[in-house]
Enzyme design. Structure first.
Site, PDB file in Angstrom:
ATOM      1  N   CYS A  70     -16.515   2.405 -54.919  1.00  0.00           N
ATOM      2  CA  CYS A  70     -15.698   1.196 -54.862  1.00  0.00           C
ATOM      3  C   CYS A  70     -14.281   1.462 -55.386  1.00  0.00           C
ATOM      4  O   CYS A  70     -14.118   1.921 -56.518  1.00  0.00           O
ATOM      5  CB  CYS A  70     -16.348   0.073 -55.668  1.00  0.00           C
ATOM      6  SG  CYS A  70     -15.336  -1.419 -55.795  1.00  0.00           S
ATOM      7  N   CYS A  73     -13.335  -0.563 -58.816  1.00  0.00           N
ATOM      8  CA  CYS A  73     -13.936  -0.257 -60.109  1.00  0.00           C
ATOM      9  C   CYS A  73     -12.963   0.607 -60.925  1.00  0.00           C
ATOM     10  O   CYS A  73     -12.057   1.226 -60.370  1.00  0.00           O
ATOM     11  CB  CYS A  73     -15.256   0.488 -59.911  1.00  0.00           C
ATOM     12  SG  CYS A  73     -16.622  -0.555 -59.351  1.00  0.00           S
ATOM     13  N   HIS A 116     -18.721  -4.385 -61.386  1.00  0.00           N
ATOM     14  CA  HIS A 116     -18.870  -4.401 -59.929  1.00  0.00           C
ATOM     15  C   HIS A 116     -19.926  -5.393 -59.459  1.00  0.00           C
ATOM     16  O   HIS A 116     -19.822  -5.965 -58.367  1.00  0.00           O
ATOM     17  CB  HIS A 116     -19.226  -2.993 -59.431  1.00  0.00           C
ATOM     18  CG  HIS A 116     -19.395  -2.904 -57.939  1.00  0.00           C
ATOM     19  ND1 HIS A 116     -18.331  -2.696 -57.090  1.00  0.00           N
ATOM     20  CD2 HIS A 116     -20.512  -3.015 -57.150  1.00  0.00           C
ATOM     21  CE1 HIS A 116     -18.779  -2.672 -55.835  1.00  0.00           C
ATOM     22  NE2 HIS A 116     -20.089  -2.857 -55.851  1.00  0.00           N
ATOM     23  N   ASN A 156     -12.247 -14.666 -51.105  1.00  0.00           N
ATOM     24  CA  ASN A 156     -13.301 -14.653 -50.093  1.00  0.00           C
ATOM     25  C   ASN A 156     -14.518 -13.982 -50.712  1.00  0.00           C
ATOM     26  O   ASN A 156     -14.395 -12.876 -51.242  1.00  0.00           O
ATOM     27  CB  ASN A 156     -12.883 -13.849 -48.858  1.00  0.00           C
ATOM     28  CG  ASN A 156     -11.633 -14.383 -48.209  1.00  0.00           C
ATOM     29  OD1 ASN A 156     -11.373 -15.575 -48.236  1.00  0.00           O
ATOM     30  ND2 ASN A 156     -10.851 -13.492 -47.612  1.00  0.00           N
ATOM     31  N   HIS A 167     -16.771  -5.739 -54.698  1.00  0.00           N
ATOM     32  CA  HIS A 167     -16.344  -5.972 -56.073  1.00  0.00           C
ATOM     33  C   HIS A 167     -15.730  -7.366 -56.204  1.00  0.00           C
ATOM     34  O   HIS A 167     -14.991  -7.807 -55.324  1.00  0.00           O
ATOM     35  CB  HIS A 167     -15.311  -4.913 -56.470  1.00  0.00           C
ATOM     36  CG  HIS A 167     -15.045  -4.834 -57.932  1.00  0.00           C
ATOM     37  ND1 HIS A 167     -15.560  -3.839 -58.737  1.00  0.00           N
ATOM     38  CD2 HIS A 167     -14.333  -5.634 -58.767  1.00  0.00           C
ATOM     39  CE1 HIS A 167     -15.161  -4.019 -59.979  1.00  0.00           C
ATOM     40  NE2 HIS A 167     -14.420  -5.117 -60.022  1.00  0.00           N
ATOM     41  N   HIS A 169     -13.304  -9.969 -56.517  1.00  0.00           N
ATOM     42  CA  HIS A 169     -11.851  -9.940 -56.451  1.00  0.00           C
ATOM     43  C   HIS A 169     -11.346 -11.052 -55.536  1.00  0.00           C
ATOM     44  O   HIS A 169     -12.097 -11.639 -54.770  1.00  0.00           O
ATOM     45  CB  HIS A 169     -11.353  -8.584 -55.936  1.00  0.00           C
ATOM     46  CG  HIS A 169     -11.551  -8.384 -54.456  1.00  0.00           C
ATOM     47  ND1 HIS A 169     -12.799  -8.160 -53.898  1.00  0.00           N
ATOM     48  CD2 HIS A 169     -10.679  -8.408 -53.415  1.00  0.00           C
ATOM     49  CE1 HIS A 169     -12.683  -8.034 -52.591  1.00  0.00           C
ATOM     50  NE2 HIS A 169     -11.403  -8.186 -52.271  1.00  0.00           N
ATOM     51  N   GLN A 171      -7.276 -12.437 -53.664  1.00  0.00           N
ATOM     52  CA  GLN A 171      -5.990 -11.950 -53.195  1.00  0.00           C
ATOM     53  C   GLN A 171      -4.907 -13.001 -53.426  1.00  0.00           C
ATOM     54  O   GLN A 171      -5.202 -14.178 -53.641  1.00  0.00           O
ATOM     55  CB  GLN A 171      -6.058 -11.594 -51.705  1.00  0.00           C
ATOM     56  CG  GLN A 171      -7.052 -10.475 -51.395  1.00  0.00           C
ATOM     57  CD  GLN A 171      -7.009 -10.068 -49.932  1.00  0.00           C
ATOM     58  OE1 GLN A 171      -6.011  -9.541 -49.455  1.00  0.00           O
ATOM     59  NE2 GLN A 171      -8.097 -10.324 -49.216  1.00  0.00           N
TER      60      GLN A 171
END
EC number: 2.7.7.12
Length: 347
Positions: A70, A73, A116, A156, A167, A169, A171
């Site tokens: 990933c 990470c 993660h 999303n 992971h 996250h 934006q």
């Protein structure tokens, strides 16, 4: 909160947001990366007036790597990632495969935690507050860029949504234009003002509080409800009771209460379909006022949270009417969705 700025090997900016003031962030990105040279193009649709980003380089972006590879990470055990540090609280960095860049805006990635296998709903209130602080700080800084008109913070979650990295996250898109959805809201608000002399967003919140049947959470400084004309099977709109145009305008009391309210909404989304289901896929979208558009002062910051799941094991697909004509057909009455979300409350 402590903020530390650094640069990745290809010149992109990376920012650490730490809860401890004594955190030291001096790790160096040791990957052999070439300088970023990306030129997305913005084209305007002559029929609808919408702006479309053309970003062919995104075809090569990382797609569903195994957990051990990933890129979000921390860098540890000899494996180098997008984050040079061996651990972190919250990190924001320029997207390596942006939809917008340079004169056409900016795209950033926000990593909510170094874990993660967690999700936003797993965070504690202190960690969620740190993410909120990062969103607010980025909103303030990106607003200063001369090419930027609007800031969009979003998450999303779930492969069903199209997420390419597992992971936890989100934006941030810094648009060089006012998004089509926001432009529609501004036109509706201006028309409502001409007809009634009142603020449309204030009237929508007041109507939902008065009707009560679609209200999911009514806290001291925030109210969450399923909208009267919800497009998605399970959709929640979250507003501060005191209208502000963007995240920067939130008062301390509203800012302090938001993490608990937001985490509760996400956890209800995970519970509403039952424990047998995988985590609920969703989109969480912060709507903020554009910076130079007419009507900014009358716009209301709010969150729109929705899922494409309509019932256990079944998804809501955008078919002919939705995709072809933008006419949504919702299988779940908003009042039913609100009742089920109230029933999914934490004990």
């Amino acid at each position: 909160m402590k903020k530390t700025s650094t640069r990745l090997a290809d010149g992109r900016e990376l920012l650490y947001y730490d809860s401890r003031d004594d955190s030291v962030r001096d790790a160096v990105d040791r990957r052999p990366l070439d300088p970023v040279a990306i030129t997305p193009e913005i084209r305007r649709d002559p029929l609808l007036g919408d702006s479309v980003a053309i970003a062919a380089h995104r075809q090569n972006r990382t797609y569903q790597p195994p957990a051990g590879e990933c890129p979000l990470c921390p860098s540890r055990d000899g494996r180098l990632s997008e984050i040079p540090a061996a651990d972190y609280d919250v990190v924001v960095f320029e997207n390596r495969f942006p939809s917008l860049a340079g004169d056409s805006g900016r795209c950033e990635v926000v990593c909510f935690t170094s874990d993660h296998h967690a999700s936003f709903a797993d965070l504690g209130e202190e960690q969620a507050a740190l993410v909120l602080a990062a969103w607010t700080d980025r909103t303030a800084e990106l607003a200063e860029l001369p090419q930027v008109e609007q800031i969009f913070c979003f998450e999303n979650r779930g492969a069903e949504i199209g997420v390419t990295l597992g992971h936890p996250h989100g934006q941030i898109y810094a648009y060089p234009f006012v998004s089509p959805r926001t432009a529609l809201m501004l036109r509706s608000a201006a028309d409502h003002r001409r007809r009634t002399g009142r603020n449309l967003f204030d009237d929508v919140v007041a109507r939902e509080l008065s009707a009560a049947e679609r209200v999911v959470i009514a806290a001291d400084h925030w109210v969450a409800f399923v909208p009267y004309a919800a497009r998605w099977p399970y959709e929640i709109h979250l507003y501060p009771r005191r209208r502000v145009p963007d995240l920067r305008g939130l008062g301390e009391a509203a800012r302090a209460e938001l993490p608990g309210v937001y985490l509760e909404l996400l956890r209800r989304f995970d519970r509403v379909f039952g424990d047998a289901e995988p985590p609920t896929p969703y989109i969480s979208a912060w709507h903020q006022a554009p910076y130079r558009a007419a009507g900014r002062d009358g716009f209301a910051l709010h969150l729109e949270l929705f899922t494409v799941r309509r019932t256990p094991g079944k998804l809501k697909f955008l078919a002919g009417s939705e995709s072809g004509m933008s006419v949504f057909i919702n299988d779940v009455p908003p009042e039913t969705a609100a009742r089920r979300l109230r029933e999914a409350a934490s004990v």
